[in-house]
Structure formats: structure tokens, C-alpha cells
Design a protein around this motif. Structure first.
Motif, PDB file in Angstrom:
ATOM      1  N   ASN A 154       0.841  -1.198   0.000  1.00  0.00           N
ATOM      2  CA  ASN A 154       0.000   0.000   0.000  1.00  0.00           C
ATOM      3  C   ASN A 154       0.876   1.248   0.000  1.00  0.00           C
ATOM      4  N   ASP A 155       0.248   2.391  -0.014  1.00  0.00           N
ATOM      5  CA  ASP A 155       0.960   3.664   0.042  1.00  0.00           C
ATOM      6  C   ASP A 155       1.792   3.716   1.328  1.00  0.00           C
ATOM      7  N   PRO A 156       3.127   3.923   1.225  1.00  0.00           N
ATOM      8  CA  PRO A 156       3.959   3.945   2.426  1.00  0.00           C
ATOM      9  C   PRO A 156       3.817   5.215   3.278  1.00  0.00           C
ATOM     10  N   THR A 157       3.277   6.286   2.733  1.00  0.00           N
ATOM     11  CA  THR A 157       3.208   7.567   3.443  1.00  0.00           C
ATOM     12  C   THR A 157       2.475   7.469   4.782  1.00  0.00           C
ATOM     13  N   PRO A 158       1.281   6.868   4.861  1.00  0.00           N
ATOM     14  CA  PRO A 158       0.600   6.771   6.160  1.00  0.00           C
ATOM     15  C   PRO A 158       1.366   5.919   7.172  1.00  0.00           C
ATOM     16  N   LEU A 159       2.075   4.910   6.693  1.00  0.00           N
ATOM     17  CA  LEU A 159       2.831   4.054   7.604  1.00  0.00           C
ATOM     18  C   LEU A 159       4.012   4.815   8.205  1.00  0.00           C
ATOM     19  N   MET A 160       4.669   5.627   7.400  1.00  0.00           N
ATOM     20  CA  MET A 160       5.773   6.443   7.921  1.00  0.00           C
ATOM     21  C   MET A 160       5.247   7.486   8.899  1.00  0.00           C
ATOM     22  N   ALA A 161       4.032   7.973   8.653  1.00  0.00           N
ATOM     23  CA  ALA A 161       3.425   8.929   9.584  1.00  0.00           C
ATOM     24  C   ALA A 161       3.080   8.231  10.907  1.00  0.00           C
ATOM     25  N   GLU A 162       2.649   6.970  10.819  1.00  0.00           N
ATOM     26  CA  GLU A 162       2.311   6.205  12.022  1.00  0.00           C
ATOM     27  C   GLU A 162       3.552   5.890  12.859  1.00  0.00           C
ATOM     28  N   GLU A 163       4.683   5.620  12.192  1.00  0.00           N
ATOM     29  CA  GLU A 163       5.923   5.304  12.912  1.00  0.00           C
ATOM     30  C   GLU A 163       7.110   5.964  12.207  1.00  0.00           C
ATOM     31  N   PRO A 164       7.315   7.266  12.463  1.00  0.00           N
ATOM     32  CA  PRO A 164       8.371   8.014  11.771  1.00  0.00           C
ATOM     33  C   PRO A 164       9.791   7.569  12.119  1.00  0.00           C
ATOM     34  N   ALA A 165       9.981   6.767  13.167  1.00  0.00           N
ATOM     35  CA  ALA A 165      11.327   6.314  13.527  1.00  0.00           C
ATOM     36  C   ALA A 165      11.833   5.190  12.622  1.00  0.00           C
ATOM     37  N   ILE A 166      10.945   4.580  11.830  1.00  0.00           N
ATOM     38  CA  ILE A 166      11.380   3.559  10.880  1.00  0.00           C
ATOM     39  C   ILE A 166      12.295   4.237   9.863  1.00  0.00           C
ATOM     40  N   ASP A 167      13.385   3.567   9.529  1.00  0.00           N
ATOM     41  CA  ASP A 167      14.395   4.159   8.646  1.00  0.00           C
ATOM     42  C   ASP A 167      13.895   4.372   7.227  1.00  0.00           C
ATOM     43  N   ALA A 168      13.057   3.450   6.732  1.00  0.00           N
ATOM     44  CA  ALA A 168      12.535   3.576   5.372  1.00  0.00           C
ATOM     45  C   ALA A 168      11.303   2.699   5.225  1.00  0.00           C
ATOM     46  N   CYS A 169      10.421   3.116   4.330  1.00  0.00           N
ATOM     47  CA  CYS A 169       9.247   2.320   3.989  1.00  0.00           C
ATOM     48  C   CYS A 169       9.159   2.301   2.469  1.00  0.00           C
ATOM     49  N   LEU A 170       9.230   1.108   1.906  1.00  0.00           N
ATOM     50  CA  LEU A 170       9.235   0.958   0.456  1.00  0.00           C
ATOM     51  C   LEU A 170       7.983   0.230  -0.021  1.00  0.00           C
ATOM     52  N   LEU A 171       7.546   0.623  -1.190  1.00  0.00           N
ATOM     53  CA  LEU A 171       6.412  -0.021  -1.839  1.00  0.00           C
ATOM     54  C   LEU A 171       6.888  -1.300  -2.516  1.00  0.00           C
ATOM     55  N   LYS A 172       6.171  -2.396  -2.261  1.00  0.00           N
ATOM     56  CA  LYS A 172       6.456  -3.660  -2.941  1.00  0.00           C
ATOM     57  C   LYS A 172       5.851  -3.552  -4.342  1.00  0.00           C
ATOM     58  N   ASP A 173       6.676  -3.143  -5.287  1.00  0.00           N
ATOM     59  CA  ASP A 173       6.192  -2.995  -6.655  1.00  0.00           C
ATOM     60  C   ASP A 173       7.260  -3.468  -7.630  1.00  0.00           C
ATOM     61  N   PHE A 174       7.070  -3.174  -8.906  1.00  0.00           N
ATOM     62  CA  PHE A 174       8.002  -3.639  -9.936  1.00  0.00           C
ATOM     63  C   PHE A 174       9.369  -2.976  -9.828  1.00  0.00           C
ATOM     64  N   ASP A 175       9.474  -1.866  -9.110  1.00  0.00           N
ATOM     65  CA  ASP A 175      10.745  -1.168  -8.939  1.00  0.00           C
ATOM     66  C   ASP A 175      11.549  -1.689  -7.755  1.00  0.00           C
ATOM     67  N   LEU A 176      11.040  -2.657  -7.007  1.00  0.00           N
ATOM     68  CA  LEU A 176      11.712  -3.132  -5.800  1.00  0.00           C
ATOM     69  C   LEU A 176      13.125  -3.650  -6.087  1.00  0.00           C
ATOM     70  N   ALA A 177      13.336  -4.212  -7.251  1.00  0.00           N
ATOM     71  CA  ALA A 177      14.670  -4.719  -7.602  1.00  0.00           C
ATOM     72  C   ALA A 177      15.700  -3.596  -7.644  1.00  0.00           C
ATOM     73  N   GLN A 178      15.250  -2.362  -7.852  1.00  0.00           N
ATOM     74  CA  GLN A 178      16.155  -1.207  -7.821  1.00  0.00           C
ATOM     75  C   GLN A 178      16.090  -0.491  -6.481  1.00  0.00           C
ATOM     76  N   THR A 179      14.889  -0.263  -5.971  1.00  0.00           N
ATOM     77  CA  THR A 179      14.745   0.556  -4.764  1.00  0.00           C
ATOM     78  C   THR A 179      15.283  -0.136  -3.513  1.00  0.00           C
ATOM     79  N   LEU A 180      15.112  -1.454  -3.410  1.00  0.00           N
ATOM     80  CA  LEU A 180      15.561  -2.152  -2.208  1.00  0.00           C
ATOM     81  C   LEU A 180      17.085  -2.111  -2.056  1.00  0.00           C
ATOM     82  N   PRO A 181      17.869  -2.504  -3.066  1.00  0.00           N
ATOM     83  CA  PRO A 181      19.326  -2.422  -2.893  1.00  0.00           C
ATOM     84  C   PRO A 181      19.824  -0.983  -2.695  1.00  0.00           C
TER      85      PRO A 181
END
Length: 130
Positions: free
Chosen positions: A82-109
Motif C-alpha cells: 500500500n501507500d507507504p506515506t501513512p505508515l511512515m506517519a504512524e511510525e516516523p522512527a522507521i528508517d525507510a518504507c518501500l512499496l512492494k512494486d516492480f521497482d523493488l529490484a532497484q529501490t531495495l538495494p
């Protein structure tokens, strides 16, 4: 240095592991937060966690909060379909929140490299070379 991947979906775990191992990282796999906690307790050189948001028993944000309450300082990436923005708002101390999508092979590394570069290098941990 190892990266702990946590997801209740075995195919997602395998995909994340393949992406990160191709980028030169060593991974450990856990199918839920309980298994992940056991790995953390027995493996001192886990530098970063990548955790799915929606899992049975405990979700990714709850697991992150529990880890911090226990004093575990590892960098933490939350993955969501889902949209990561609300999750980061819920817990801003998390280092990063990424969308599981077709770009994950680039965004995750890329995100793993960014977070590991922030950590001090010690005798048991070395920074990833790109």
C-alpha cells in the motif's frame, strides 16, 4: 554483516533474497517476527532488517517497536503493498518504507546501501561496496 528478511510469503522472501544477494549482500530469512527474533538473538552480525508490514500475529510496525523497546538498534526497512506515506506517519522512527512494486529490484538495494553507509564500520561489520 547480514540482512534479515522477514515476510510470511515465501515467494516474497525468495525474491528479496535474490535481489539483495545479486547486489552482494548476505541474507537470512524468517517467515514471521518470532523466527526473526530468534535469529537476531543468535546472530550478532545482523546489520539491517527488511520486514513486510502485513504478517500474522504481529505486523511490521509492531515488530519494529518491540525491537526498539528491547534495545535492538539495527536499521529497519518496512515493505508494504500500500501507500507507504501513512505508515511512515504512524511510525516516523522507521528508517525507510518501500512499496512492494516492480521497482523493488532497484529501490531495495539502493535503500539498503544508503542505510548501511550511515552505520559505523566495526571489526564485525563492514560497509557494502557498490
Amino acid at each position: 554483516m547480514k540482512i534479515l528478511l522477514i515476510d510470511d510469503d515465501e515467494m516474497s522472501l525468495e525474491l528479496m533474497a535474490a535481489i539483495l544477494e545479486e547486489a552482494g549482500y548476505s541474507t537470512l530469512l524468517a517467515e514471521n517476527a518470532i523466527a526473526a527474533a530468534e535469529i537476531l538473538n543468535s546472530t550478532p552480525d545482523v546489520a539491517l532488517l527488511v520486514c513486510d508490514m502485513f504478517m500474522p500475529m504481529i505486523n511490521g510496525i509492531e515488530f519494529f517497536r518491540e525491537l526498539r523497546a528491547q534495545g535492538n538498534p539495527q536499521a529497519f526497512i518496512l515493505l508494504t503493498g500500500n501507500d507507504p506515506t501513512p505508515l511512515m506517519a504512524e511510525e516516523p522512527a522507521i528508517d525507510a518504507c518501500l512499496l512492494k512494486d516492480f521497482d523493488l529490484a532497484q529501490t531495495l538495494p539502493q535503500e539498503v546501501a544508503r542505510l548501511l553507509a550511515r552505520q559505523p564500520v566495526t571489526s564485525s561489520r563492514t560497509a557494502h561496496e557498490s
